[in-house]
Design a protein around this motif. Structure first.
Motif, PDB file in Angstrom:
ATOM      1  N   ASP A  65      -5.539  -6.453  -3.304  1.00 26.88           N
ATOM      2  CA  ASP A  65      -5.193  -7.209  -2.101  1.00 26.88           C
ATOM      3  C   ASP A  65      -4.140  -8.270  -2.382  1.00 26.88           C
ATOM      4  O   ASP A  65      -3.583  -8.860  -1.454  1.00 26.88           O
ATOM      5  CB  ASP A  65      -6.444  -7.873  -1.518  1.00 26.88           C
ATOM      6  N   ASP A  92     -12.658  -5.527   0.532  1.00 30.27           N
ATOM      7  CA  ASP A  92     -11.345  -5.517  -0.093  1.00 30.27           C
ATOM      8  C   ASP A  92     -10.992  -4.096  -0.515  1.00 30.27           C
ATOM      9  O   ASP A  92     -11.704  -3.145  -0.221  1.00 30.27           O
ATOM     10  CB  ASP A  92     -11.288  -6.487  -1.278  1.00 30.27           C
ATOM     11  N   SER A  93      -9.871  -3.962  -1.220  1.00 30.20           N
ATOM     12  CA  SER A  93      -9.337  -2.641  -1.530  1.00 30.20           C
ATOM     13  C   SER A  93     -10.098  -1.911  -2.626  1.00 30.20           C
ATOM     14  O   SER A  93      -9.783  -0.760  -2.927  1.00 30.20           O
ATOM     15  CB  SER A  93      -7.867  -2.781  -1.950  1.00 30.20           C
ATOM     16  N   ASP A 152      -5.828   1.974   4.911  1.00 29.98           N
ATOM     17  CA  ASP A 152      -5.347   2.284   3.563  1.00 29.98           C
ATOM     18  C   ASP A 152      -5.927   1.264   2.593  1.00 29.98           C
ATOM     19  O   ASP A 152      -5.272   0.299   2.209  1.00 29.98           O
ATOM     20  CB  ASP A 152      -3.821   2.269   3.503  1.00 29.98           C
ATOM     21  N   GLY A 153      -7.188   1.503   2.213  1.00 23.54           N
ATOM     22  CA  GLY A 153      -7.853   0.591   1.298  1.00 23.54           C
ATOM     23  C   GLY A 153      -9.218   0.156   1.774  1.00 23.54           C
ATOM     24  O   GLY A 153     -10.022  -0.331   0.980  1.00 23.54           O
ATOM     25  N   ASP A 154      -9.511   0.312   3.078  1.00 21.91           N
ATOM     26  CA  ASP A 154     -10.832  -0.076   3.555  1.00 21.91           C
ATOM     27  C   ASP A 154     -11.841   1.041   3.294  1.00 21.91           C
ATOM     28  O   ASP A 154     -11.503   2.130   2.823  1.00 21.91           O
ATOM     29  CB  ASP A 154     -10.796  -0.461   5.037  1.00 21.91           C
ATOM     30  N   ASN A 159      -6.425  -4.136   4.580  1.00 20.98           N
ATOM     31  CA  ASN A 159      -6.748  -2.791   4.098  1.00 20.98           C
ATOM     32  C   ASN A 159      -6.946  -1.771   5.209  1.00 20.98           C
ATOM     33  O   ASN A 159      -7.408  -0.657   4.946  1.00 20.98           O
ATOM     34  CB  ASN A 159      -8.020  -2.855   3.251  1.00 20.98           C
ATOM     35  N   ARG A 202       0.862  -1.172   0.000  1.00 25.49           N
ATOM     36  CA  ARG A 202       0.000   0.000   0.000  1.00 25.49           C
ATOM     37  C   ARG A 202       0.903   1.229   0.000  1.00 25.49           C
ATOM     38  O   ARG A 202       1.894   1.273   0.747  1.00 25.49           O
ATOM     39  CB  ARG A 202      -0.916   0.037   1.230  1.00 25.49           C
TER      40      ARG A 202
END
Length: 494
Positions: free
Chosen positions: A443, A428-429, A408-410, A405, A344
């Motif tokens: 991911d 997921d991202s 950073d991604g959730d 995540n 990430r």
């Protein structure tokens, strides 16, 4: 003189026997209850003798500490995905060299012997992708045929291995090393007839689902026992698992700052695994020679005939060039390496400053209907499953199994019109990174560290980072294994 030496040996032997017999008669007592340990008359509560962790095959101990992790030079690509920050890494072990072709061939041989008849797909899925050498406008077909299997390349780093395959190799290596330790200790005998689910697996052995050929076994002090039992992890004989190093561990080991430490400070920072900003050695005997295997410039992979610079147009053997101050080879150049982390770009901003790592998916051993450990699978492995929301409901340090995540991604870390609605739609991202449309981050994106034989000098810096999907591979990427250090940070420490 001979008589005196002989008498001394006899006296020394008698003294040893006296000490040994005394120690056998006495039992250490609990400082909590006063009861004796290791005494069948007291119920047989066993306490192993405190011992240092042995160093597993191929590993080097890395004394942990604090360092500045991240980029040490300005990035020409303006990615800004590795800003410097101070972190602490616990002591650990790491392979002295990259995993070689011969090591991976040993793995394939074992898989074929155990699973080849009933599960040939297991063997097939483990094979390196030798087609990674192909290039539409280059003649590399001989490398497709020879690099992995020819004896001339047996000590070269294995490439064409995905992140998933590298993890499977590490798991296999853990089991083979622990099986060897039990055989060396006289607990088990070597079983050449292991096949399918009847093969040594550390978790299955500890769970009582693999017996093997018992030679002497471990003495059982339980008065209600059979007199012989399996080794337990508490006995201190088995090693922790081999695995890929985390990004922080790999970078820390690569820098080798232990050589630049005076008292409690680092007296000189490093851009590479060696001192200075150059890439040539100043040793008199080898003055001017390159200290790593990398691409010097456009079209220049090894120099001119008669005076080759790094001496390798593709990866060199795993023990080539100079080791860093930890005694580790090729942490800059030769091949880039897989590490454990999910990639990430904002990871440096959010991860912990103690053993930083992104990629946690918390699991528990699968249980049967009676609450015991579920039977092992058809390959002889204990089954794990993600923790349930109910199991995480009352936790304060995590709230779900998959934390890949987190921040950073959730869903919460994205900027969306309905962000304040509070309903988490995506797991997921994709809620933040639109894979295949605006980014290649998913991911499955795993961090790749270090430069390779096909990279310029910029990537020789341990602070650089790239990524590739975990199920993909390349002719420039290999790997090495790591292991946690248990107990004191250094042998004989606190």
């Amino acid at each position: 003189m001979f008589k005196m030496n002989k008498s001394f040996l006899i006296l020394a032997g008698l003294a040893f026997l006296a000490i040994f017999s005394t120690s056998c008669k006495s039992h250490e007592r609990s400082r909590t209850t006063g009861w004796e340990y290791n005494n069948p008359k007291n119920g047989g509560f066993e306490v192993a003798q405190s011992a240092e962790q042995i160093t597993g095959p191929g590993l080097v101990l890395i004394e942990g500490g604090t360092f500045t992790m991240g980029s040490t030079s300005e990035t020409p690509f303006y990615e800004w995905d590795n800003s410097p920050r101070k972190v602490t890494v616990s002591s650990f072990y790491i392979d002295q060299t990259e995993v070689s072709n011969i090591a991976y061939l040993e793995y394939i041989f074992w898989l074929n012997r155990v699973y080849g008849q009933s599960y040939p797909l297991v063997v097939q899925n483990a094979l390196p992708d030798t087609l990674v050498w192909r290039d539409r406008l280059a003649y590399n077909e001989p490398l497709v045929q020879t690099y992995f299997r020819h004896p001339s390349y047996q000590n070269y780093p294995v490439v064409g291995v995905s992140w998933v395959q590298a993890n499977d190799f590490a798991s296999w290596r853990s089991d083979r090393v622990n099986e060897g330790l039990l055989i060396d200790a006289g607990i088990l005998d070597f079983d050449p007839d292991q096949v399918d689910e009847n093969n040594f697996n550390t978790d299955a052995y500890l769970a009582g689902q693999y017996e093997g050929l018992v030679k002497e076994g471990k003495k059982d002090l339980d008065p209600k026992g059979t007199g012989v039992r399996n080794v337990r992890f508490e006995d201190g004989l088995l090693l922790p698992n081999y695995r890929l190093p985390t990004e922080a561990e790999w970078e820390y080991a690569a820098l080798g700052l232990v050589g630049n430490t005076l008292y409690n400070r680092v007296v000189e920072r490093r851009q590479y695994p060696w001192n200075g900003s150059g890439v040539r050695t100043d040793e008199t005997k080898y003055y001017g020679s390159f200290v790593a295997n990398f691409k010097i410039g456009s079209g220049d992979y090894m120099g001119v005939a008669g005076n080759l610079n790094d001496g390798a147009s593709i990866p060199a053997s795993v023990g080539s060039y100079w080791p860093n101050d930890y005694g580790i080879y090729n942490m800059a150049g030769n091949v880039s390496e897989w590490v454990l982390d999910v990639y990430r770009p904002m990871t440096p901003e959010f991860v912990s400053d103690f053993n930083p790592y992104r990629g946690n998916v918390f699991k528990n051993v699968k249980k049967d209907i009676d609450g015991g450990i579920a039977p092992k699978d058809s390959l002889g492995r204990i089954v794990y499953e993600n923790i349930t929301p109910e199991e995480a409901a009352l936790r304060k340090n995590y709230r779900k199994a998959d934390n890949v995540n987190y921040r950073d991604g959730d869903y919460q870390s994205g900027i969306r019109a309905d962000w304040l609605d509070g309903e988490e739609e995506a797991t997921d991202s994709k809620s933040m990174y639109d894979y295949g449309q605006t980014t290649l981050i998913s991911d499955k994106a795993r961090v790749v560290k270090g430069g390779s034989w096909n990279d310029g000098v910029y990537y020789l810096s341990p602070g650089t980072r790239r990524f590739l999907n975990e199920d993909e591979s390349a002719s420039t990427i290999g790997f090495r294994c790591a292991m946690i250090r248990v107990g004191s940070a250094i042998p004989g420490g606190n």
